[in-house]
Motif scaffolding. Structure first.
Motif, mmCIF file in Angstrom:
data_model
loop_
_atom_site.group_PDB
_atom_site.id
_atom_site.type_symbol
_atom_site.label_atom_id
_atom_site.label_comp_id
_atom_site.label_asym_id
_atom_site.label_seq_id
_atom_site.Cartn_x
_atom_site.Cartn_y
_atom_site.Cartn_z
ATOM 1 N N PRO A 136 0.959 -1.282 0.185
ATOM 2 C CA PRO A 136 0.304 -0.147 -0.146
ATOM 3 C C PRO A 136 0.823 1.660 -0.087
ATOM 4 C CG PRO A 136 -0.352 -1.297 1.849
ATOM 5 C CD PRO A 136 0.436 -1.829 1.165
ATOM 6 N N ASP A 137 2.081 1.315 0.779
ATOM 7 C CA ASP A 137 3.160 2.538 1.005
ATOM 8 C C ASP A 137 3.910 2.738 -0.636
ATOM 9 O OD1 ASP A 137 2.086 2.449 3.324
ATOM 10 O OD2 ASP A 137 4.417 1.341 4.235
ATOM 11 N N ALA A 138 3.614 1.828 -0.800
ATOM 12 C CA ALA A 138 4.182 1.633 -2.466
ATOM 13 C C ALA A 138 3.777 2.166 -3.352
ATOM 14 C CB ALA A 138 4.928 0.763 -3.131
ATOM 15 N N ILE A 139 2.410 2.211 -3.213
ATOM 16 C CA ILE A 139 1.368 2.073 -4.072
ATOM 17 C C ILE A 139 0.583 3.710 -4.130
ATOM 18 C CG2 ILE A 139 -1.199 1.952 -5.559
ATOM 19 C CD1 ILE A 139 -0.681 -1.046 -5.074
ATOM 20 N N GLU A 140 1.240 4.127 -2.685
ATOM 21 C CA GLU A 140 0.378 5.722 -2.659
ATOM 22 C C GLU A 140 1.409 6.422 -2.653
ATOM 23 O OE1 GLU A 140 -1.939 6.587 -1.707
ATOM 24 O OE2 GLU A 140 -1.620 8.256 -1.107
ATOM 25 N N ARG A 141 2.231 5.655 -2.829
ATOM 26 C CA ARG A 141 3.884 7.286 -3.256
ATOM 27 C C ARG A 141 3.675 7.233 -4.607
ATOM 28 N NH1 ARG A 141 9.073 4.356 -1.107
ATOM 29 N NH2 ARG A 141 10.326 4.836 -3.236
ATOM 30 N N THR A 142 3.376 6.213 -5.315
ATOM 31 C CA THR A 142 3.400 6.489 -7.203
ATOM 32 C C THR A 142 1.885 7.045 -7.751
ATOM 33 O OG1 THR A 142 3.925 4.061 -7.230
ATOM 34 C CG2 THR A 142 3.001 4.663 -9.122
ATOM 35 N N ARG A 143 1.103 6.821 -6.488
ATOM 36 C CA ARG A 143 -0.419 7.600 -6.269
ATOM 37 C C ARG A 143 -0.107 9.742 -6.280
ATOM 38 N NH1 ARG A 143 -5.301 6.110 -5.563
ATOM 39 N NH2 ARG A 143 -4.842 4.390 -4.705
ATOM 40 N N GLU A 144 1.152 9.291 -5.675
ATOM 41 C CA GLU A 144 1.433 11.136 -5.116
ATOM 42 C C GLU A 144 1.799 11.831 -6.016
ATOM 43 O OE1 GLU A 144 3.313 11.506 -1.003
ATOM 44 O OE2 GLU A 144 1.471 10.393 0.097
ATOM 45 N N ARG A 145 2.995 11.212 -6.936
ATOM 46 C CA ARG A 145 3.488 10.971 -8.080
ATOM 47 C C ARG A 145 3.060 11.680 -9.404
ATOM 48 N NH1 ARG A 145 9.291 10.451 -8.904
ATOM 49 N NH2 ARG A 145 9.478 11.387 -6.499
ATOM 50 N N LEU A 146 1.964 10.439 -9.408
ATOM 51 C CA LEU A 146 1.556 10.655 -10.667
ATOM 52 C C LEU A 146 0.279 11.838 -10.417
ATOM 53 C CD1 LEU A 146 -0.216 7.546 -11.128
ATOM 54 C CD2 LEU A 146 1.115 8.440 -12.243
ATOM 55 N N GLU A 147 0.009 12.055 -9.335
ATOM 56 C CA GLU A 147 -1.085 13.486 -8.955
ATOM 57 C C GLU A 147 0.121 15.291 -8.974
ATOM 58 O OE1 GLU A 147 -3.355 12.586 -5.402
ATOM 59 O OE2 GLU A 147 -4.815 11.687 -6.336
ATOM 60 N N GLN A 148 1.225 14.795 -8.667
ATOM 61 C CA GLN A 148 2.205 15.745 -9.272
ATOM 62 C C GLN A 148 2.722 16.350 -9.795
ATOM 63 O OE1 GLN A 148 5.359 14.898 -6.644
ATOM 64 N NE2 GLN A 148 6.976 16.450 -6.217
ATOM 65 N N LEU A 149 2.910 15.215 -10.723
ATOM 66 C CA LEU A 149 2.925 16.402 -12.319
ATOM 67 C C LEU A 149 1.376 16.193 -13.217
ATOM 68 C CD1 LEU A 149 5.908 13.249 -12.811
ATOM 69 C CD2 LEU A 149 5.889 15.350 -13.076
ATOM 70 N N ASP A 150 0.765 16.195 -12.477
ATOM 71 C CA ASP A 150 -0.865 16.068 -13.530
ATOM 72 C C ASP A 150 -1.672 15.571 -14.062
ATOM 73 O OD1 ASP A 150 -1.969 18.500 -11.907
ATOM 74 O OD2 ASP A 150 -0.147 19.636 -13.439
ATOM 75 N N LEU A 151 -1.056 13.947 -13.572
ATOM 76 C CA LEU A 151 -1.188 12.473 -14.916
ATOM 77 C C LEU A 151 -2.783 11.731 -13.143
ATOM 78 C CD1 LEU A 151 1.636 10.850 -15.710
ATOM 79 C CD2 LEU A 151 0.003 11.994 -17.043
ATOM 80 N N PRO A 152 -3.794 11.078 -14.145
ATOM 81 C CA PRO A 152 -4.556 11.051 -13.301
ATOM 82 C C PRO A 152 -4.545 9.476 -12.333
ATOM 83 C CG PRO A 152 -5.364 10.007 -15.726
ATOM 84 C CD PRO A 152 -3.874 10.943 -15.499
#
Ligand SMILES: Nc1ncnc2c1ncn2[C@@H]1O[C@H](COP(=O)(O)OP(=O)(O)OP(=O)(O)O)[C@@H](O)[C@H]1O
Length: 341
Positions: A136-152
């Motif tokens: 869950p931590d790895a997925i959350e990190r990826t989610r944050e990064r996607l959002e930081q770069l304006d990707l859905p």
């Protein structure tokens, strides 16, 4: 990191005297031969040249992903102050890969497993470097990064076939840089994309540099017009060697090496409309790297060839900012070669 000496430096990458060869039944093919390049912090260095000139091999050396039949013969790397001696008997520290240097290989977006969702792909990538990471931590990190770069963030639930080509390449780029590598080596990242997807990917790379997610980029391509839109500096390779390095502006407008001039004549049309039209080819073909010509490797195709070019290795002419390896440039100080546009 074992075997690594830390020094203070202003530049991001200094790569010196890199040599690597493919070994096979026919002997050794030295595909990268005494190549030295620098990348500044926050900079994009474009590497261009015809097919087979050694661009991907250089990318493999810099990203520490060399595998048989390719072998590093020698060279030194300094990335963000960390030094590393390369050579046949040296194993690069594991911690460098992904964290100090990361490779976005040619065709990466098409090598995604069709049965693995993006979130599991991201988890696998992070886990390979940080075995203890919780899913869950790895997925959350990826989610944050996607959002930081304006990707859905919903792409995390998708399988690769549910993404467009452009989105797939952006997602693969984001996942390849989750560990904030100082140097990203992107090998032909835009070649399979349409012009609009190319532009979006280039903007995303610029955003990643601005946010210091990555510290610098080596952008490998055969497409000079693309480099004109992203690169701060450009290195032109020919037959395993650097022909010329300069700022994008100087190299495109005042090339000093006849090969750079020929390459620019073959693919570029004048500003303001840069089109990808191939208006003129370069006569002849690059030499076999198993038996490169003596002297300057470009001499058999060079329109400005002189006797010395056939016999002696060309000197480096110019300064750190802009230099060419060329006898003609040596004898015509400060003069650009002609580009037929
Ligand atoms: N697996 C291999 N075995 C033997 N020689 C190889 C191998 N791969 C590449 N080479 C040699 O190394 C040279 C450089 O190849 P490399 O893939 O680095 O070039 P490139 O500039 O990236 O080309 P492209 O633009 O087509 O990807 C080639 O000319 C070829 O002779």
């Amino acid at each position: 990191m074992s075997g690594v000496v830390t020094t203070a430096t202003g530049s991001l990458l200094r790569a010196s005297h890199l040599r690597a060869a493919y070994s096979g039944d026919g002997g050794q093919v030295v595909a990268v031969d005494d190549v030295s390049i620098d990348v500044g912090k926050g900079e994009v260095l474009g590497v261009a040249g015809e097919s087979g000139c050694g661009k991907s091999t250089l990318g493999a050396i810099l990203s520490l992903t060399v595998r048989p039949p390719l072998f590093v013969l020698g060279g030194e790397l300094e990335v963000d102050g960390n030094q590393l001696d390369l050579g046949p008997d040296r194993r690069p520290p594991r911690a460098w890969r992904g964290e100090v240097v990361s490779l976005l290989p040619q065709g990466a977006m098409n090598s995604l497993s069709p049965t693995v969702r993006i979130r599991d792909f991201a988890y696998d990538v992070i886990r390979a470097h940080q075995p203890g990471v919780r899913r869950p931590d790895a997925i959350e990190r990826t989610r944050e990064r996607l959002e930081q770069l304006d990707l859905p963030a919903r792409v995390l639930d998708y399988y690769p076939h549910q993404l467009s080509g452009g989105m797939k390449q952006r997602v693969v780029t984001v996942v390849s840089t989750l560990l904030n590598p100082r140097l990203l080596i992107a090998d032909e990242p835009t070649s399979a994309l349409d012009v609009s997807s190319q532009r979006i990917l280039i903007e995303m790379l610029r955003e990643m540099l601005a946010r210091d997610i990555i510290g610098g980029v080596i952008f490998i391509t055969h497409d000079l017009p693309v480099l004109n839109t992203i690169a701060d500096r450009i290195a032109i390779m020919y037959a395993g060697k650097i022909a010329e390095v300069g700022t994008a502006n100087e190299l495109i407008n005042r090339p000093r090496h006849p090969y750079s001039g020929a390459l620019l004549s073959s693919v570029l049309v004048p500003e303001p409309q840069m089109r990808r039209t191939r208006v003129r080819g370069i006569p002849g073909a690059p030499p076999s790297l198993a038996h490169p010509p003596a002297g300057c490797r470009f001499h058999p195709r060079c329109p400005l060839v002189m006797n010395v070019c056939r016999e002696q290795e060309p000197p480096q002419v110019g300064d750190d900012r802009h230099h060419a390896h060329c006898w003609w440039a040596d004898q015509h100080p400060g003069q650009p070669v002609e580009v037929t546009r």
